[in-house]
Design an enzyme around this catalytic site. Structure first.
Site, PDB file in Angstrom:
ATOM      1  N   ARG A 145     -25.781  53.148 -83.887  1.00 54.13           N
ATOM      2  CA  ARG A 145     -26.194  54.536 -83.596  1.00 54.13           C
ATOM      3  C   ARG A 145     -27.602  54.589 -83.016  1.00 54.13           C
ATOM      4  O   ARG A 145     -27.843  55.307 -82.048  1.00 54.13           O
ATOM      5  CB  ARG A 145     -26.104  55.403 -84.857  1.00 54.13           C
ATOM      6  CG  ARG A 145     -24.685  55.602 -85.350  1.00 54.13           C
ATOM      7  CD  ARG A 145     -24.651  56.362 -86.660  1.00 54.13           C
ATOM      8  NE  ARG A 145     -25.376  55.599 -87.674  1.00 54.13           N
ATOM      9  CZ  ARG A 145     -25.851  56.106 -88.794  1.00 54.13           C
ATOM     10  NH1 ARG A 145     -25.709  57.381 -89.081  1.00 54.13           N
ATOM     11  NH2 ARG A 145     -26.484  55.341 -89.663  1.00 54.13           N
ATOM     12  N   ASN A 158     -21.526  57.902 -87.530  1.00 48.92           N
ATOM     13  CA  ASN A 158     -20.535  57.028 -88.145  1.00 48.92           C
ATOM     14  C   ASN A 158     -19.414  57.869 -88.724  1.00 48.92           C
ATOM     15  O   ASN A 158     -19.644  58.979 -89.219  1.00 48.92           O
ATOM     16  CB  ASN A 158     -21.160  56.215 -89.283  1.00 48.92           C
ATOM     17  CG  ASN A 158     -22.030  55.081 -88.787  1.00 48.92           C
ATOM     18  OD1 ASN A 158     -21.953  54.679 -87.641  1.00 48.92           O
ATOM     19  ND2 ASN A 158     -22.868  54.565 -89.666  1.00 48.92           N
TER      20      ASN A 158
END
Length: 91
Positions: free
Chosen positions: A20, A38
């Site tokens: 990320r 996520n």
């Protein structure tokens, strides 16, 4: 150049490898707006928009991800522009 938006999912070993944060860095480098997060099933969900060439460059980068990742698949679809400002990592 026209602006486009893409939304989709990245699967493989993409959690616990700073995926990320690296995605955010790449998006900011390309001046893209959107978010990444996520999912409970182990995938990463991403939405990003901006100039078409930059969007396509991030889409290509997602196929590899950061060095520690092992991307098994990327599923992306074009979406209507969302009008998002900035790029964030969602929880």
């Amino acid at each position: 150049m026209s602006r486009i938006c893409m939304h989709g999912y990245v699967s493989g070993r993409v959690q616990g490898v700073s995926f990320r944060q690296h995605t955010q860095s790449q998006a900011e480098r390309l001046d893209l707006d959107g978010w990444v997060r996520n999912l409970a099933d182990g995938r990463v969900e991403v939405l990003f928009e901006g100039e078409e060439d930059a969007v396509r460059e991030l889409a290509t980068w997602l196929e590899q991800g950061p060095d520690a990742a092992k991307v098994a698949g990327v599923e992306l679809e074009t979406q209507p522009l969302q009008g998002i400002a900035g790029f964030i990592v969602r929880g």
